[in-house]
Design a protein around this motif. Structure first.
Motif, PDB file in Angstrom:
ATOM      1  N   LEU A 101       0.829  -1.212   0.000  1.00 55.50           N
ATOM      2  CA  LEU A 101       0.000   0.000   0.000  1.00 55.50           C
ATOM      3  C   LEU A 101       0.859   1.257   0.000  1.00 55.50           C
ATOM      4  O   LEU A 101       0.523   2.255  -0.646  1.00 55.50           O
ATOM      5  CB  LEU A 101      -0.936   0.005   1.205  1.00 55.50           C
ATOM      6  CG  LEU A 101      -1.982  -1.114   1.240  1.00 55.50           C
ATOM      7  CD1 LEU A 101      -2.776  -1.050   2.538  1.00 55.50           C
ATOM      8  CD2 LEU A 101      -2.896  -1.037   0.028  1.00 55.50           C
ATOM      9  N   MET A 102       1.981   1.195   0.711  1.00 56.44           N
ATOM     10  CA  MET A 102       2.898   2.330   0.731  1.00 56.44           C
ATOM     11  C   MET A 102       3.428   2.607  -0.677  1.00 56.44           C
ATOM     12  O   MET A 102       3.462   3.754  -1.130  1.00 56.44           O
ATOM     13  CB  MET A 102       4.050   2.070   1.703  1.00 56.44           C
ATOM     14  CG  MET A 102       3.601   2.037   3.155  1.00 56.44           C
ATOM     15  SD  MET A 102       4.808   1.306   4.276  1.00 56.44           S
ATOM     16  CE  MET A 102       6.134   2.477   4.185  1.00 56.44           C
ATOM     17  N   LYS A 115      10.073  11.300   7.941  1.00 54.75           N
ATOM     18  CA  LYS A 115      10.069  10.685   9.267  1.00 54.75           C
ATOM     19  C   LYS A 115       8.797   9.866   9.480  1.00 54.75           C
ATOM     20  O   LYS A 115       7.843  10.345  10.076  1.00 54.75           O
ATOM     21  CB  LYS A 115      10.189  11.756  10.349  1.00 54.75           C
ATOM     22  CG  LYS A 115      11.510  12.487  10.312  1.00 54.75           C
ATOM     23  CD  LYS A 115      11.617  13.460  11.456  1.00 54.75           C
ATOM     24  CE  LYS A 115      12.957  14.168  11.412  1.00 54.75           C
ATOM     25  NZ  LYS A 115      13.134  15.090  12.503  1.00 54.75           N
ATOM     26  N   PRO A 116       8.798   8.620   9.029  1.00 55.97           N
ATOM     27  CA  PRO A 116       7.629   7.780   9.312  1.00 55.97           C
ATOM     28  C   PRO A 116       7.592   7.419  10.798  1.00 55.97           C
ATOM     29  O   PRO A 116       8.562   7.629  11.522  1.00 55.97           O
ATOM     30  CB  PRO A 116       7.872   6.542   8.452  1.00 55.97           C
ATOM     31  CG  PRO A 116       9.356   6.479   8.315  1.00 55.97           C
ATOM     32  CD  PRO A 116       9.825   7.912   8.298  1.00 55.97           C
ATOM     33  N   GLY A 153       5.477  13.364  24.750  1.00 51.08           N
ATOM     34  CA  GLY A 153       6.194  12.586  23.765  1.00 51.08           C
ATOM     35  C   GLY A 153       5.352  11.580  23.010  1.00 51.08           C
ATOM     36  O   GLY A 153       5.854  10.882  22.128  1.00 51.08           O
ATOM     37  N   PHE A 154       4.067  11.484  23.332  1.00 49.46           N
ATOM     38  CA  PHE A 154       3.199  10.524  22.642  1.00 49.46           C
ATOM     39  C   PHE A 154       2.736  11.124  21.317  1.00 49.46           C
ATOM     40  O   PHE A 154       2.492  12.326  21.214  1.00 49.46           O
ATOM     41  CB  PHE A 154       1.992  10.163  23.521  1.00 49.46           C
ATOM     42  CG  PHE A 154       1.224   8.987  23.017  1.00 49.46           C
ATOM     43  CD1 PHE A 154       1.711   7.711  23.170  1.00 49.46           C
ATOM     44  CD2 PHE A 154       0.009   9.160  22.370  1.00 49.46           C
ATOM     45  CE1 PHE A 154       1.013   6.617  22.694  1.00 49.46           C
ATOM     46  CE2 PHE A 154      -0.697   8.082  21.889  1.00 49.46           C
ATOM     47  CZ  PHE A 154      -0.205   6.808  22.053  1.00 49.46           C
ATOM     48  N   CYS A 155       2.602  10.312  20.309  1.00 48.46           N
ATOM     49  CA  CYS A 155       2.184  10.749  18.976  1.00 48.46           C
ATOM     50  C   CYS A 155       0.814  11.428  19.030  1.00 48.46           C
ATOM     51  O   CYS A 155      -0.168  10.827  19.492  1.00 48.46           O
ATOM     52  CB  CYS A 155       2.128   9.548  18.038  1.00 48.46           C
ATOM     53  SG  CYS A 155       1.450   9.915  16.411  1.00 48.46           S
ATOM     54  N   THR A 156       0.761  12.659  18.549  1.00 46.63           N
ATOM     55  CA  THR A 156      -0.507  13.408  18.603  1.00 46.63           C
ATOM     56  C   THR A 156      -1.572  12.788  17.702  1.00 46.63           C
ATOM     57  O   THR A 156      -2.766  12.865  18.025  1.00 46.63           O
ATOM     58  CB  THR A 156      -0.291  14.888  18.213  1.00 46.63           C
ATOM     59  OG1 THR A 156       0.307  14.953  16.921  1.00 46.63           O
ATOM     60  CG2 THR A 156       0.598  15.591  19.217  1.00 46.63           C
ATOM     61  N   GLU A 157      -1.189  12.182  16.606  1.00 46.28           N
ATOM     62  CA  GLU A 157      -2.169  11.541  15.733  1.00 46.28           C
ATOM     63  C   GLU A 157      -2.730  10.271  16.379  1.00 46.28           C
ATOM     64  O   GLU A 157      -3.932  10.017  16.306  1.00 46.28           O
ATOM     65  CB  GLU A 157      -1.570  11.240  14.356  1.00 46.28           C
ATOM     66  CG  GLU A 157      -1.303  12.482  13.539  1.00 46.28           C
ATOM     67  CD  GLU A 157      -2.556  13.331  13.308  1.00 46.28           C
ATOM     68  OE1 GLU A 157      -3.617  12.769  12.956  1.00 46.28           O
ATOM     69  OE2 GLU A 157      -2.464  14.558  13.466  1.00 46.28           O
ATOM     70  N   ALA A 158      -1.881   9.473  16.994  1.00 49.14           N
ATOM     71  CA  ALA A 158      -2.374   8.276  17.689  1.00 49.14           C
ATOM     72  C   ALA A 158      -3.261   8.673  18.862  1.00 49.14           C
ATOM     73  O   ALA A 158      -4.260   8.010  19.157  1.00 49.14           O
ATOM     74  CB  ALA A 158      -1.204   7.422  18.168  1.00 49.14           C
ATOM     75  N   PHE A 194      -0.893   2.926   6.670  1.00 50.48           N
ATOM     76  CA  PHE A 194       0.274   2.280   6.076  1.00 50.48           C
ATOM     77  C   PHE A 194       1.109   1.501   7.085  1.00 50.48           C
ATOM     78  O   PHE A 194       1.727   0.509   6.750  1.00 50.48           O
ATOM     79  CB  PHE A 194       1.181   3.320   5.394  1.00 50.48           C
ATOM     80  CG  PHE A 194       0.511   4.031   4.257  1.00 50.48           C
ATOM     81  CD1 PHE A 194       0.163   3.365   3.100  1.00 50.48           C
ATOM     82  CD2 PHE A 194       0.235   5.381   4.346  1.00 50.48           C
ATOM     83  CE1 PHE A 194      -0.450   4.021   2.033  1.00 50.48           C
ATOM     84  CE2 PHE A 194      -0.376   6.049   3.294  1.00 50.48           C
ATOM     85  CZ  PHE A 194      -0.721   5.373   2.145  1.00 50.48           C
ATOM     86  N   ARG A 195       1.186   1.987   8.326  1.00 46.62           N
ATOM     87  CA  ARG A 195       2.010   1.338   9.353  1.00 46.62           C
ATOM     88  C   ARG A 195       1.361   1.489  10.732  1.00 46.62           C
ATOM     89  O   ARG A 195       1.934   2.070  11.638  1.00 46.62           O
ATOM     90  CB  ARG A 195       3.435   1.905   9.331  1.00 46.62           C
ATOM     91  CG  ARG A 195       3.533   3.393   9.555  1.00 46.62           C
ATOM     92  CD  ARG A 195       4.903   3.976   9.347  1.00 46.62           C
ATOM     93  NE  ARG A 195       5.314   4.037   7.973  1.00 46.62           N
ATOM     94  CZ  ARG A 195       4.821   4.860   7.034  1.00 46.62           C
ATOM     95  NH1 ARG A 195       3.891   5.708   7.340  1.00 46.62           N
ATOM     96  NH2 ARG A 195       5.270   4.835   5.810  1.00 46.62           N
ATOM     97  N   PRO A 196       0.144   0.950  10.898  1.00 47.36           N
ATOM     98  CA  PRO A 196      -0.560   1.141  12.167  1.00 47.36           C
ATOM     99  C   PRO A 196       0.143   0.450  13.339  1.00 47.36           C
ATOM    100  O   PRO A 196       0.714  -0.625  13.194  1.00 47.36           O
ATOM    101  CB  PRO A 196      -1.937   0.521  11.918  1.00 47.36           C
ATOM    102  CG  PRO A 196      -1.712  -0.460  10.806  1.00 47.36           C
ATOM    103  CD  PRO A 196      -0.620   0.122   9.956  1.00 47.36           C
ATOM    104  N   VAL A 197       0.078   1.116  14.474  1.00 52.71           N
ATOM    105  CA  VAL A 197       0.616   0.576  15.722  1.00 52.71           C
ATOM    106  C   VAL A 197      -0.565   0.201  16.605  1.00 52.71           C
ATOM    107  O   VAL A 197      -1.524   0.968  16.736  1.00 52.71           O
ATOM    108  CB  VAL A 197       1.512   1.610  16.445  1.00 52.71           C
ATOM    109  CG1 VAL A 197       1.990   1.082  17.786  1.00 52.71           C
ATOM    110  CG2 VAL A 197       2.694   1.987  15.557  1.00 52.71           C
TER     111      VAL A 197
END
Length: 100
Positions: free
Chosen positions: A17-18, A27-28, A47-52, A89-92
């Motif tokens: 998909l990428m 910076k992925p 420090g936590f990802c704002t999008e997550a 593309f790269r879900p956590v």
């Protein structure tokens, strides 16, 4: 309010998909699996990802307020939730759980 621990459990990468859809980015997401953060008073940990955080926030806030049992018994531990960030593309996958 209760403290809520957030743990990065797994990341999936969809290289097909990428290749097909993603523009190259500098910076992925580079979350280290096993990293933990503590949310105090339902706030986004430093420090936590704002999008997550946009995905996890309602669940973290609910757990901090003592709520749980999401989706009528979805989790074995009613004071937790397993959620993924919104990166297609790269879900956590993150485990959020109360610790107090």
């Amino acid at each position: 309010m209760k403290k809520v621990k957030i743990t990065a459990l797994r990341q999936t990468v969809y290289t097909d998909l990428m290749t097909q859809y993603e523009n190259p980015i500098e910076k992925p997401c580079m979350v280290n699996i096993g990293t933990t953060w503590i949310s105090i008073d339902g706030q986004c940990p430093e420090g936590f990802c704002t999008e997550a955080w946009k995905t996890l926030q309602p669940f973290v806030e609910a757990l901090a307020q003592g709520k749980g049992n999401f989706f009528d018994g979805w989790m074995k531990n009613p004071n937790s939730a397993l959620l993924s960030c919104n990166d297609g593309f790269r879900p956590v996958s993150f485990l959020v759980e109360t610790i107090e």
